[in-house]
Write an enzyme that holds these catalytic residues in place. Structure first.
Site, PDB file in Angstrom:
ATOM      1  N   SER A 137      41.800   4.560  71.705  1.00 61.82           N
ATOM      2  CA  SER A 137      41.459   3.252  71.143  1.00 61.82           C
ATOM      3  C   SER A 137      41.304   3.425  69.641  1.00 61.82           C
ATOM      4  O   SER A 137      41.353   4.546  69.118  1.00 61.82           O
ATOM      5  CB  SER A 137      40.163   2.705  71.768  1.00 61.82           C
ATOM      6  OG  SER A 137      39.096   3.620  71.592  1.00 61.82           O
ATOM      7  N   LEU A 171      23.077   2.598  79.906  1.00 63.90           N
ATOM      8  CA  LEU A 171      24.267   2.088  79.209  1.00 63.90           C
ATOM      9  C   LEU A 171      25.438   2.013  80.171  1.00 63.90           C
ATOM     10  O   LEU A 171      25.801   3.008  80.813  1.00 63.90           O
ATOM     11  CB  LEU A 171      24.620   3.016  78.038  1.00 63.90           C
ATOM     12  CG  LEU A 171      25.960   2.782  77.340  1.00 63.90           C
ATOM     13  CD1 LEU A 171      25.990   1.412  76.660  1.00 63.90           C
ATOM     14  CD2 LEU A 171      26.246   3.891  76.324  1.00 63.90           C
ATOM     15  N   LEU A 172      26.051   0.842  80.273  1.00 64.73           N
ATOM     16  CA  LEU A 172      27.265   0.644  81.073  1.00 64.73           C
ATOM     17  C   LEU A 172      28.474   0.593  80.150  1.00 64.73           C
ATOM     18  O   LEU A 172      28.482  -0.142  79.162  1.00 64.73           O
ATOM     19  CB  LEU A 172      27.173  -0.676  81.850  1.00 64.73           C
ATOM     20  CG  LEU A 172      28.471  -1.186  82.504  1.00 64.73           C
ATOM     21  CD1 LEU A 172      28.958  -0.220  83.580  1.00 64.73           C
ATOM     22  CD2 LEU A 172      28.274  -2.593  83.068  1.00 64.73           C
ATOM     23  N   ASP A 173      29.506   1.368  80.476  1.00 60.87           N
ATOM     24  CA  ASP A 173      30.771   1.342  79.747  1.00 60.87           C
ATOM     25  C   ASP A 173      31.839   0.800  80.706  1.00 60.87           C
ATOM     26  O   ASP A 173      32.248   1.482  81.644  1.00 60.87           O
ATOM     27  CB  ASP A 173      31.139   2.743  79.262  1.00 60.87           C
ATOM     28  CG  ASP A 173      32.359   2.750  78.351  1.00 60.87           C
ATOM     29  OD1 ASP A 173      33.075   1.730  78.297  1.00 60.87           O
ATOM     30  OD2 ASP A 173      32.597   3.785  77.694  1.00 60.87           O
ATOM     31  N   GLY A 175      35.396   0.093  81.653  1.00 60.32           N
ATOM     32  CA  GLY A 175      36.688   0.626  81.248  1.00 60.32           C
ATOM     33  C   GLY A 175      36.481   1.830  80.358  1.00 60.32           C
ATOM     34  O   GLY A 175      36.913   1.851  79.202  1.00 60.32           O
ATOM     35  N   LYS A 200      42.897   6.699  88.107  1.00 61.07           N
ATOM     36  CA  LYS A 200      42.537   7.902  88.859  1.00 61.07           C
ATOM     37  C   LYS A 200      42.575   9.143  87.970  1.00 61.07           C
ATOM     38  O   LYS A 200      41.751  10.049  88.110  1.00 61.07           O
ATOM     39  CB  LYS A 200      43.485   8.076  90.045  1.00 61.07           C
ATOM     40  CG  LYS A 200      43.353   6.989  91.101  1.00 61.07           C
ATOM     41  CD  LYS A 200      44.366   7.174  92.229  1.00 61.07           C
ATOM     42  CE  LYS A 200      44.237   6.047  93.250  1.00 61.07           C
ATOM     43  NZ  LYS A 200      45.244   6.182  94.337  1.00 61.07           N
ATOM     44  N   GLU A 201      43.547   9.177  87.048  1.00 62.50           N
ATOM     45  CA  GLU A 201      43.662  10.318  86.141  1.00 62.50           C
ATOM     46  C   GLU A 201      42.471  10.388  85.188  1.00 62.50           C
ATOM     47  O   GLU A 201      41.923  11.463  84.935  1.00 62.50           O
ATOM     48  CB  GLU A 201      44.973  10.229  85.362  1.00 62.50           C
ATOM     49  CG  GLU A 201      46.193  10.562  86.168  1.00 62.50           C
ATOM     50  CD  GLU A 201      46.295  12.050  86.472  1.00 62.50           C
ATOM     51  OE1 GLU A 201      46.408  12.842  85.524  1.00 62.50           O
ATOM     52  OE2 GLU A 201      46.247  12.421  87.658  1.00 62.50           O
ATOM     53  N   GLN A 202      42.079   9.240  84.633  1.00 59.31           N
ATOM     54  CA  GLN A 202      40.926   9.227  83.737  1.00 59.31           C
ATOM     55  C   GLN A 202      39.654   9.608  84.484  1.00 59.31           C
ATOM     56  O   GLN A 202      38.814  10.353  83.974  1.00 59.31           O
ATOM     57  CB  GLN A 202      40.784   7.850  83.096  1.00 59.31           C
ATOM     58  CG  GLN A 202      41.859   7.540  82.066  1.00 59.31           C
ATOM     59  CD  GLN A 202      41.644   6.203  81.387  1.00 59.31           C
ATOM     60  OE1 GLN A 202      40.977   5.315  81.906  1.00 59.31           O
ATOM     61  NE2 GLN A 202      42.217   6.045  80.199  1.00 59.31           N
ATOM     62  N   CYS A 361      53.373  -1.063  67.318  1.00 59.62           N
ATOM     63  CA  CYS A 361      51.992  -1.545  67.278  1.00 59.62           C
ATOM     64  C   CYS A 361      51.366  -1.271  65.919  1.00 59.62           C
ATOM     65  O   CYS A 361      50.607  -2.099  65.397  1.00 59.62           O
ATOM     66  CB  CYS A 361      51.170  -0.890  68.384  1.00 59.62           C
ATOM     67  SG  CYS A 361      51.532  -1.538  70.031  1.00 59.62           S
TER      68      CYS A 361
END
Length: 391
Positions: A137, A171-173, A175, A200-202, A361
């Site tokens: 990001s 703390l909620l993240d 994604g 699944k990979e992350q 991008c």
């Protein structure tokens, strides 16, 4: 020969509308000049682009031709993309004919497949060109000479400062990617972190990182949809979401905000970090077909309106557009160095596709075709926050 001449005449006629900058087109051993002045680059056409494809979608036709190697650019790819995107209002787009790409399903089961299509390409693939934090990001360049890794660490630190964390908080993240932000929050602030992802990979890599840091009791990451968290009777002091809103889908914006509000404690803080578009229609068929199936950019107006509809109070909005341009150029140059490896895993067409995605991008952010914002909001009043952004 007559057919080729007709095709040449149409292609030149069609591309002649993109004349803000001067460039050459070379096809069938002829060179044509578009615009006035000194040509800034040359588009070499190895194979004709069908008229029907150009009229259906300029972006899709030219993007696919570049992927196949039917056209190549002699000159700076980034500069070429800037000149064309700056004239995107002249692109053809048959919305009805491309409705299957532009208006994909935004149901939960379909979105899980769409997310997997991009983020489950493999951790080894992303490791090749991301920095060691595995942050996918926008980075935050505090200094001109910051490395990509330093800028990504800056970004996470900046977000954690804005959240005004205190030891013992939750703390909620939403994604959470590969989990770097949650791990840093636990290590630096002593907060208990919870993350959710559909990749699944992350998820697999995040479990390895948590264990390596000895944070099993402080950080938990589950393979779960954010919409299913409401059934778990969870409440958090803080919520963060980085690069997730782009996958929510326009029909789910209200649900997303309402879910976040439900999960946040009274007086809690929510930081939403997302790419934003300038309009509220889907107009990018190439990137939706090949890079982010179902991806949709919210406008800043939509974000603010939906936030207030969900009873949030927006207290700060910041654009990081130029930071994302620089981030993407770092990724692009890293990717250039691993072309051969990626081509061996995939193929040359995949390599050209990712060149076009990363460089395109970067160009889009550079010229302001798209933007990125951090929106800080609270659930009800929070008078403990500092009175200025610079914490």
């Amino acid at each position: 020969m007559q057919f080729k001449k007709l095709m040449d005449n149409f292609l030149i006629h069609y591309l002649n509308q993109f004349d803000k900058h001067c460039f050459n087109i070379r096809l069938h051993d002829e060179t044509y000049t578009i615009g006035k002045g000194e040509p800034e680059f040359t588009v070499i056409v190895h194979k004709d682009i069908p008229k029907s494809e150009l009229l259906s979608s300029t972006e899709l036709a030219l993007g696919e031709a570049y992927m196949r190697g039917d056209i190549e650019i002699q000159g700076d790819l980034f500069h070429m993309l800037c000149t064309f995107l700056d004239q995107a209002d002249r692109f053809s787009l048959d919305r009805k004919g491309l409705r299957g790409i532009l208006y994909m399903s935004e149901k939960k089961k379909d979105q899980a497949k769409e997310v997997s299509a991009h983020y489950d390409l493999g951790n080894e693939f992303y490791k090749l060109w991301l920095d060691p934090t595995m942050s996918y990001s926008c980075a935050y360049f505090k200094h001109e000479d910051d490395t990509l890794e330093q800028a990504q660490r800056n970004k996470v630190d900046y977000i954690l400062e804005k959240l005004y964390l205190k030891q013992g908080m939750t703390l909620l993240d939403i994604g959470c990617g590969w989990g770097f932000l949650l791990i840093e929050a636990a290590k630096k602030y002593g907060v208990k972190g919870y993350g959710c992802t559909l990749s699944k990979e992350q998820w697999k890599k995040s479990q390895e990182r948590i264990k390596a840091e000895g944070l099993e009791g402080m950080v938990t990451i589950d393979l779960v949809d954010y919409r299913d968290l409401e059934d778990r009777d969870l409440k958090f002091d803080r919520i963060v979401s980085v690069g997730m809103m782009e996958h929510v889908g326009r029909s789910n914006y209200a649900t997303y905000m309402e879910t976040a509000n439900h999960l946040l404690k009274d007086g809690g803080i929510f930081l939403l970090h997302t790419i934003t578009g300038h309009d509220e229609v889907v107009s990018e068929p190439w990137i939706r077909k090949y890079i982010f199936p179902g991806g949709t950019l919210p406008s800043l107006r939509e974000l603010i309106a939906d936030a207030y509809d969900a009873d949030f109070r927006v207290i700060d909005v910041e654009s990081l557009r130029r930071h994302y341009y620089k981030t993407l150029m770092c990724w692009y140059h890293n990717f250039l160095k691993v072309h051969d490896t990626v081509a061996g895993w995939k193929n040359e067409e995949f390599v050209r596709m990712w060149d076009l995605y990363l460089c395109g991008c970067a160009a889009a952010f550079y010229i302001g075709y798209i933007d990125i914002h951090q929106v800080l909001m609270t659930k009800g009043n929070n008078n403990e926050l500092p009175m200025t952004r610079w914490y």
